[in-house]
Motif scaffolding. Sequence first.
Motif, PDB file in Angstrom:
ATOM      1  N   VAL A   1       0.837  -1.205   0.000  1.00 47.64           N
ATOM      2  CA  VAL A   1       0.000   0.000   0.000  1.00 47.64           C
ATOM      3  C   VAL A   1       0.870   1.252   0.000  1.00 47.64           C
ATOM      4  CG1 VAL A   1      -1.640   1.346   1.377  1.00 47.64           C
ATOM      5  CG2 VAL A   1      -1.985  -1.113   1.066  1.00 47.64           C
ATOM      6  N   PHE A   2       1.933   1.229   0.793  1.00 51.46           N
ATOM      7  CA  PHE A   2       2.854   2.370   0.818  1.00 51.46           C
ATOM      8  C   PHE A   2       3.409   2.648  -0.573  1.00 51.46           C
ATOM      9  CE2 PHE A   2       7.395   3.492   0.777  1.00 51.46           C
ATOM     10  CZ  PHE A   2       7.312   4.802   1.238  1.00 51.46           C
ATOM     11  N   LEU A   3       3.829   1.600  -1.276  1.00 46.65           N
ATOM     12  CA  LEU A   3       4.397   1.786  -2.610  1.00 46.65           C
ATOM     13  C   LEU A   3       3.357   2.310  -3.593  1.00 46.65           C
ATOM     14  CD1 LEU A   3       6.629  -1.413  -2.865  1.00 46.65           C
ATOM     15  CD2 LEU A   3       7.394   0.946  -2.561  1.00 46.65           C
ATOM     16  N   LEU A   4       2.130   1.807  -3.485  1.00 47.37           N
ATOM     17  CA  LEU A   4       1.072   2.293  -4.374  1.00 47.37           C
ATOM     18  C   LEU A   4       0.782   3.769  -4.126  1.00 47.37           C
ATOM     19  CD1 LEU A   4      -1.391  -0.740  -4.306  1.00 47.37           C
ATOM     20  CD2 LEU A   4      -0.045   0.047  -6.260  1.00 47.37           C
ATOM     21  N   LEU A   5       0.688   4.138  -2.856  1.00 48.16           N
ATOM     22  CA  LEU A   5       0.428   5.543  -2.529  1.00 48.16           C
ATOM     23  C   LEU A   5       1.611   6.435  -2.894  1.00 48.16           C
ATOM     24  CD1 LEU A   5      -1.324   5.161   0.953  1.00 48.16           C
ATOM     25  CD2 LEU A   5      -2.390   5.617  -1.270  1.00 48.16           C
ATOM     26  N   ALA A   6       2.807   5.842  -2.913  1.00 51.48           N
ATOM     27  CA  ALA A   6       4.014   6.614  -3.224  1.00 51.48           C
ATOM     28  C   ALA A   6       4.241   6.739  -4.718  1.00 51.48           C
ATOM     29  CB  ALA A   6       5.229   5.972  -2.567  1.00 51.48           C
TER      30      ALA A   6
END
Length: 289
Positions: free
Chosen positions: A233-238
């Motif tokens: 999720v962090f990578l997607l939001l980033a």
Amino acid sequence: MGRIDARGIGRWLVALGGAAVAACVVLVVWTHLGQRADERSRWSVAVPWRTSRILSEWLGLVSVEFIAVVLAVVVLLALARRRASRAFAALLVVAGANVTTQVLKAVLPRPDHGIGVDNTLPSGHVTVVTSLVLATLLVVPASWRRVVALLAAGAGTLTGAAVLLQRWHRPSDVIAAYGVCAVFAGLGLLLADRTSRRVDSAWTQPLRLPRGAASALARHALPTFGGAALAGVFLLLAGLVTHGEASNVVVGGVVLTAMGVVCATLVGLTAAGLDVLPAAPERTVDARR
């Protein structure tokens, strides 16, 4: 739960980890098709430069000093809880996994299929972070285990994704690093068992999922897979995006998901093995002395 349960999970970790490393070497590094697929996967996804900088700073934490400080804290925590066997197990996991990774990186041949001849398997950065979080999991009290498992799975998954997105490593390098850590996590569980010195009987038993392991693993499924999912999720939001061909969105998704599943399973099995270790009472100071 019987002592054989913890030993059984330890043996499963050793077997699965060894199989993962062997599969990465034989099917990927040593074949033309494997090398091509591995290289394409490395370039399948990308992140914006701001995110790349964050990931670079995260990977930049890995150093000899970082390993020494974290390992010292882990060992001191184990000794403060009067768990000498856990301290030795943590040392085995970190030292064994990292030395093995460096040896494999130096000695494994990589056939020349036009995609580079320098062997980069397993990933040293992934081995460092994963072995340290597993060592931490080995020494924390049972009441902390699920929270630490969540953080461990998240950190291990994020590190694997980071070395891929920074183009430092290929997916096989990451999976092999998890495999090396799995081997030593299994050996660490055997060492942490207060009767693990009698390993002759443990290794001659059939390799079956030990009783109690499934329920113990299920208890850690949510935190471990949740930790891996949080990294995703962090990578997607980033700003994670596909790179190159449009079909790479599938390739990247499969590769990153596989990394998360492998890391979460490794952490979950280790936590499950700790759950079924025979309880050793804390030593107390006799007030009459």
